[in-house]
Design an enzyme around this catalytic site. Structure first.
Site, PDB file in Angstrom:
ATOM      1  CB  THR A  53      -0.994  -0.018   1.173  1.00 10.94           C
ATOM      2  OG1 THR A  53      -1.809  -1.190   1.055  1.00 10.94           O
ATOM      3  CG2 THR A  53      -1.882   1.206   1.179  1.00 10.94           C
ATOM      4  CB  VAL A  61      -0.033   5.800  -0.919  1.00 12.16           C
ATOM      5  CG1 VAL A  61      -0.038   7.284  -0.581  1.00 12.16           C
ATOM      6  CG2 VAL A  61      -1.235   5.102  -0.298  1.00 12.16           C
ATOM      7  CG  LEU A  79       1.779   4.379  -9.367  1.00 17.12           C
ATOM      8  CD1 LEU A  79       3.118   4.606 -10.075  1.00 17.12           C
ATOM      9  CD2 LEU A  79       1.230   2.995  -9.702  1.00 17.12           C
ATOM     10  CD  GLU A 136       1.388  11.601  -1.991  1.00 16.45           C
ATOM     11  OE1 GLU A 136       1.496  12.856  -1.970  1.00 16.45           O
ATOM     12  OE2 GLU A 136       1.878  10.859  -1.125  1.00 16.45           O
ATOM     13  N   GLY A 138       1.710  16.824  -0.914  1.00 15.22           N
ATOM     14  CA  GLY A 138       0.564  16.039  -0.488  1.00 15.22           C
ATOM     15  C   GLY A 138       0.027  16.520   0.840  1.00 15.22           C
ATOM     16  CG  HIS A 142      -4.102  -1.709  -1.805  1.00  9.01           C
ATOM     17  ND1 HIS A 142      -2.793  -1.748  -1.392  1.00  9.01           N
ATOM     18  CD2 HIS A 142      -4.143  -2.383  -2.984  1.00  9.01           C
ATOM     19  CE1 HIS A 142      -2.073  -2.419  -2.282  1.00  9.01           C
ATOM     20  NE2 HIS A 142      -2.879  -2.813  -3.254  1.00  9.01           N
ATOM     21  NE  ARG A 158       0.703  16.849  -5.180  1.00  5.73           N
ATOM     22  CZ  ARG A 158       1.546  16.115  -4.457  1.00  5.73           C
ATOM     23  NH1 ARG A 158       1.145  15.001  -3.883  1.00  5.73           N
ATOM     24  NH2 ARG A 158       2.798  16.502  -4.300  1.00  5.73           N
TER      25      ARG A 158
END
Length: 136
Positions: A36, A40, A42, A44, A63, A70, A114
């Site tokens: 996970t 995450v 990827l 972002e 972020g 997931h 973001r």
């Protein structure tokens, strides 16, 4: 902020799962499947990729919040592709819908926020934490 940062921007990112990206390697679980934390990152990256062409020189995004389900495991060696779609802009705060698919099925769905920041100011603020009181 750039006037080209509007809902509808889309970014993608892709990886081939390696042993170093597994839950087992990252300490987020005991199994040799896509972890996970890697997922995450990827998601972002997909959001970052959506924004990079639209940010003024000296600006970046960081972020702020991630909410991800997931939903399915992905084995080492399989591709994972993430997509981030900008759905809302509130000043410097940007909200994305994020999802990811491996070669077989959807593996993630969620949201990501973001915020646009001045790179130099943000880095200086972080560096100041390592030098409390300015002594040194």
């Amino acid at each position: 902020m750039q006037s080209t940062i509007v809902p509808g921007l889309v970014g993608t990112a892709e990886t081939i799962v390696t042993l170093s990206q597994t839950a087992q390697a990252l300490g987020s679980g005991l199994l040799p499947v896509y972890g996970t934390p890697s997922l995450v990152a990827l998601l972002e990256q997909a959001a970052v990729n959506a924004l990079v062409p639209h940010l003024a020189t000296g600006m970046t995004s960081v972020g702020l919040r991630v909410h991800v389900q997931h939903m399915a495991p992905t084995p080492v060696g399989m591709a994972v592709r993430a997509t981030a779609t900008l759905v809302a802009v509130d000043g410097r705060r940007l909200s994305f819908h994020v999802s990811a698919y491996d070669d077989v099925e959807q593996v993630a769905d969620g949201s990501h926020e973001r915020v646009v920041v001045d790179e130099a100011r943000f880095v200086a603020r972080a560096a100041a934490k390592g030098n409390p009181g300015g002594v040194g």
